[in-house]
Design a protein around this motif. Sequence first.
Motif, PDB file in Angstrom:
ATOM      1  N   GLY A   8       0.808  -1.214   0.000  1.00 15.27           N
ATOM      2  CA  GLY A   8       0.000   0.000   0.000  1.00 15.27           C
ATOM      3  C   GLY A   8       0.837   1.257   0.000  1.00 15.27           C
ATOM      4  O   GLY A   8       0.504   2.255  -0.636  1.00 15.27           O
ATOM      5  N   ASP A   9       1.968   1.209   0.709  1.00 14.17           N
ATOM      6  CA  ASP A   9       2.904   2.332   0.740  1.00 14.17           C
ATOM      7  C   ASP A   9       3.599   2.498  -0.608  1.00 14.17           C
ATOM      8  O   ASP A   9       3.894   3.608  -1.038  1.00 14.17           O
ATOM      9  CB  ASP A   9       3.963   2.080   1.825  1.00 14.17           C
ATOM     10  N   VAL A  40      -4.838   2.210   7.171  1.00 17.50           N
ATOM     11  CA  VAL A  40      -5.273   2.900   5.947  1.00 17.50           C
ATOM     12  C   VAL A  40      -4.588   2.281   4.735  1.00 17.50           C
ATOM     13  O   VAL A  40      -5.202   2.056   3.684  1.00 17.50           O
ATOM     14  CB  VAL A  40      -4.966   4.409   6.035  1.00 17.50           C
ATOM     15  N   GLN A  41      -3.297   1.969   4.855  1.00 12.52           N
ATOM     16  CA  GLN A  41      -2.555   1.388   3.740  1.00 12.52           C
ATOM     17  C   GLN A  41      -3.024  -0.028   3.425  1.00 12.52           C
ATOM     18  O   GLN A  41      -3.072  -0.427   2.252  1.00 12.52           O
ATOM     19  CB  GLN A  41      -1.056   1.407   4.065  1.00 12.52           C
ATOM     20  N   ILE A  42      -3.379  -0.801   4.443  1.00 12.19           N
ATOM     21  CA  ILE A  42      -3.892  -2.154   4.209  1.00 12.19           C
ATOM     22  C   ILE A  42      -5.208  -2.098   3.437  1.00 12.19           C
ATOM     23  O   ILE A  42      -5.415  -2.830   2.458  1.00 12.19           O
ATOM     24  CB  ILE A  42      -4.067  -2.898   5.551  1.00 12.19           C
ATOM     25  N   HIS A  81      10.506   5.788   3.765  1.00  7.42           N
ATOM     26  CA  HIS A  81       9.179   5.364   4.225  1.00  7.42           C
ATOM     27  C   HIS A  81       8.994   3.854   4.068  1.00  7.42           C
ATOM     28  O   HIS A  81       8.170   3.257   4.775  1.00  7.42           O
ATOM     29  CB  HIS A  81       8.072   6.139   3.500  1.00  7.42           C
ATOM     30  N   ILE A  82       9.752   3.211   3.170  1.00  8.90           N
ATOM     31  CA  ILE A  82       9.727   1.753   3.071  1.00  8.90           C
ATOM     32  C   ILE A  82      10.600   1.143   4.162  1.00  8.90           C
ATOM     33  O   ILE A  82      10.219   0.171   4.824  1.00  8.90           O
ATOM     34  CB  ILE A  82      10.223   1.299   1.677  1.00  8.90           C
ATOM     35  N   LEU A  83      11.777   1.721   4.383  1.00  7.69           N
ATOM     36  CA  LEU A  83      12.664   1.208   5.430  1.00  7.69           C
ATOM     37  C   LEU A  83      11.999   1.258   6.795  1.00  7.69           C
ATOM     38  O   LEU A  83      12.160   0.346   7.614  1.00  7.69           O
ATOM     39  CB  LEU A  83      13.964   2.025   5.451  1.00  7.69           C
ATOM     40  N   MET A  84      11.248   2.307   7.060  1.00  4.89           N
ATOM     41  CA  MET A  84      10.630   2.470   8.372  1.00  4.89           C
ATOM     42  C   MET A  84       9.558   1.401   8.631  1.00  4.89           C
ATOM     43  O   MET A  84       9.288   1.052   9.788  1.00  4.89           O
ATOM     44  CB  MET A  84      10.014   3.864   8.484  1.00  4.89           C
ATOM     45  N   LEU A 121      -3.795   9.332  -0.688  1.00  3.48           N
ATOM     46  CA  LEU A 121      -3.856   9.653   0.742  1.00  3.48           C
ATOM     47  C   LEU A 121      -2.977   8.723   1.579  1.00  3.48           C
ATOM     48  O   LEU A 121      -2.250   9.162   2.469  1.00  3.48           O
ATOM     49  CB  LEU A 121      -5.303   9.560   1.229  1.00  3.48           C
ATOM     50  N   ALA A 122      -3.044   7.420   1.273  1.00  2.00           N
ATOM     51  CA  ALA A 122      -2.281   6.460   2.069  1.00  2.00           C
ATOM     52  C   ALA A 122      -0.781   6.659   1.906  1.00  2.00           C
ATOM     53  O   ALA A 122      -0.021   6.595   2.878  1.00  2.00           O
ATOM     54  CB  ALA A 122      -2.668   5.030   1.661  1.00  2.00           C
TER      55      ALA A 122
END
Length: 537
Positions: free
Chosen positions: A66-67, A201-203, A276-279, A362-363
Motif C-alpha cells: 500500500g505504501d 489505511v494502507q492495508i 518510508h519503506i525502510l521504516m 492519501l495512504a
Amino acid sequence: MTTPTAAPPATPQVGSPVLNISIFALFVVITLIIVYRVSRGPRTANDYYAAGRSFSGPQNGIAISGDYLSAASFLGIAGAIAVNGYDGFLYSIGFLVAWLTALLLVAELLRNTGRFTMGDVLAFRMRQRPVRAAAAISTLVVSLFYLLAQMAGAGGLIALLLGVNDNPDSYFDGQSLVLVIVGAIMIGYVFFGGMKGTTWVQIIKATLLVIGTAVITVWVLGVYGFNLSALFEAANAGATDDLVNAGNQYGTSTTTKINFISLAIALVLGTAGLPHILMRFYTVPNAKEARRSVQWAIWIIGIFYLFTLVVGYGAPALVPGGTTAIENAPGEENSAAPLLAYELGGTLLLGIIAAVAFATILAVVAGLTITASASFAHDVYANIIKKGEVDSRGEVRVARITVIVIGTLAIIGGILALGQNVAFLVALAFAVAASANLPTLLYTLFWKRFNTMGSLFSIYGGLISCVGLILISPVTMGREDAIFPLQNPGIISIPLSFILGIVGTYVGSREVVSEQRFAEMEVRSMTGAGAAGAAED
C-alpha cells in the motif's frame, strides 16, 4: 487599451462529480473512524513511530504494498504505457525488481539493527549528531520529492473527475484548492493515528487498489477474448506511435538510451533506500516477520504490475481517440486509467476507481509524512537538540507539529508540480534515495573500516550531486536550456556516492573506529541477537 485575458477553456467533465466525491467521502469517513479507534491507547514513541511492533508479516506486507503502490504505479505507469507502450512498462519492471535488492540487502539487517529510523542504524557505530543530521536531511528531501508526485497525481485526477480548471494565470485555482483539502485529510490521518492508523489505511487501500485494478484487467481482457495479441493490435490502432516495440521514449537518440540506463539503475537501487519503506520494517516484532513482509509485498506488487500492462494497453485500445485523447485530457497521461474505467463501466466504475486512486494518494502521502516527521523528531530533536534527554511524549508532540509543517510544504510543492507525469517524478525520488541513502547503509552494515566522515561524504555528496543535476537537467530547465542532458541523474550520482563514501573514509582515517561496535552490529544484523533490546522504548 488593455486586451482582456481570455478565460481558460472549460475542462471536459467525465462521469458524475457528485458520485465520485460521495464514494471518496465514504472511504475517508470509514478510514478516519478506523484511525480513531486503533489510535486509542498508549502514546509512546514506539507506538507512534512503529505501531508498537504489533503487525504480522502478512499484514505489514500488505501495508508495504500500500505504501509502495502509489499514484505513480496506478496513474503514472498506466499513462506511460498508454502513451509510450513498451518503454512505459519499463517502470513496472524496475519498480518490481527493486524489491529483490531490498529483500537481499537491507530488510532483515535493518530490522535487527535499528529502532525507528535510518539514523538509528548509522548512529549505531558512528558519531551520533552528524550522521543523524545527515540522515534526517536526506529523509526529508526524498520524502518531499515523493510527496510532490502524489500531490501532482491528485491534482490531475481532480481536474478530470470534477471538471476543475487549471488556471495558467494563477498558482491557486480549483485544483490547488482540492490539493489543500487532500493535504488536510492526510495530516489528520498521521496527526491522530500515527503509524498504527496509517498502516491500517494502507492495508485497506492496497486491498481496494488490487481488486479494482484486477476488475479492469479482467474486463479489458474479456473484451478481446483474453487474447493479448488482439489487445496489442487494438492499442496500436488507437496510438500515434508503435506501442509494442521499444524505442518510443528511450530509443530515439544516444542521450535517451543513456537516460534509460540511468532510470533503470535508480529504480532498481532506489527502493532499498526509500525511508518510508525502510521504516515499515520496524512495525513487525522480529526479523522473521520482516522477511515475510517483503515476500508478501513482492507477490502483491508483482501481480499488480502485470495488471498495469493490460490497463496501459487497454486505454488507447478502448478510449475513443486513443493516445491523442489521453494526452489532451485534463491530467494528461495520468488520466489513462480513469478514462478506461469510464469507457468500461461508466459513471459507477469510474467513481469506484476514482475513490481507489484518491485512497492511494492519501495512504502514500500519510506514510511519507509520518516517516519525515519521525526522522526530524527522533533524529534531530530528541538525539541532536536534546541529546537524548527528552521523554517519549515530548518527542511525539514534536513529531505531530512536524506533520503539520511537512503537510503544508507538500501542498505547496504539489501545486507547483501540477501536470507532471507522476511516475517520472517518483523516479527522481528513487534516484535521490539510491544516491544519498543506499551506499551509506551498505557500507555501514558490511564495511568494518567505514567511519563517520565516510558516511557524511556519501550522504551529502550523493544528495547534493543528485539534486544539483536535477536542477540543471531538462526536468527543471527545459530541453533547450538544460546544462545536464539526462532527465534522471542516477547513472552519475549513485556511483559518485559510493566513491565518495570510500574517499571520505580514508580522509577521516584518523578517526577511531570501534571494532567491537562493528562486531556487535554484525552479529545483531545477521542473527537478530540483541535486537529486542534496541526495540524497547
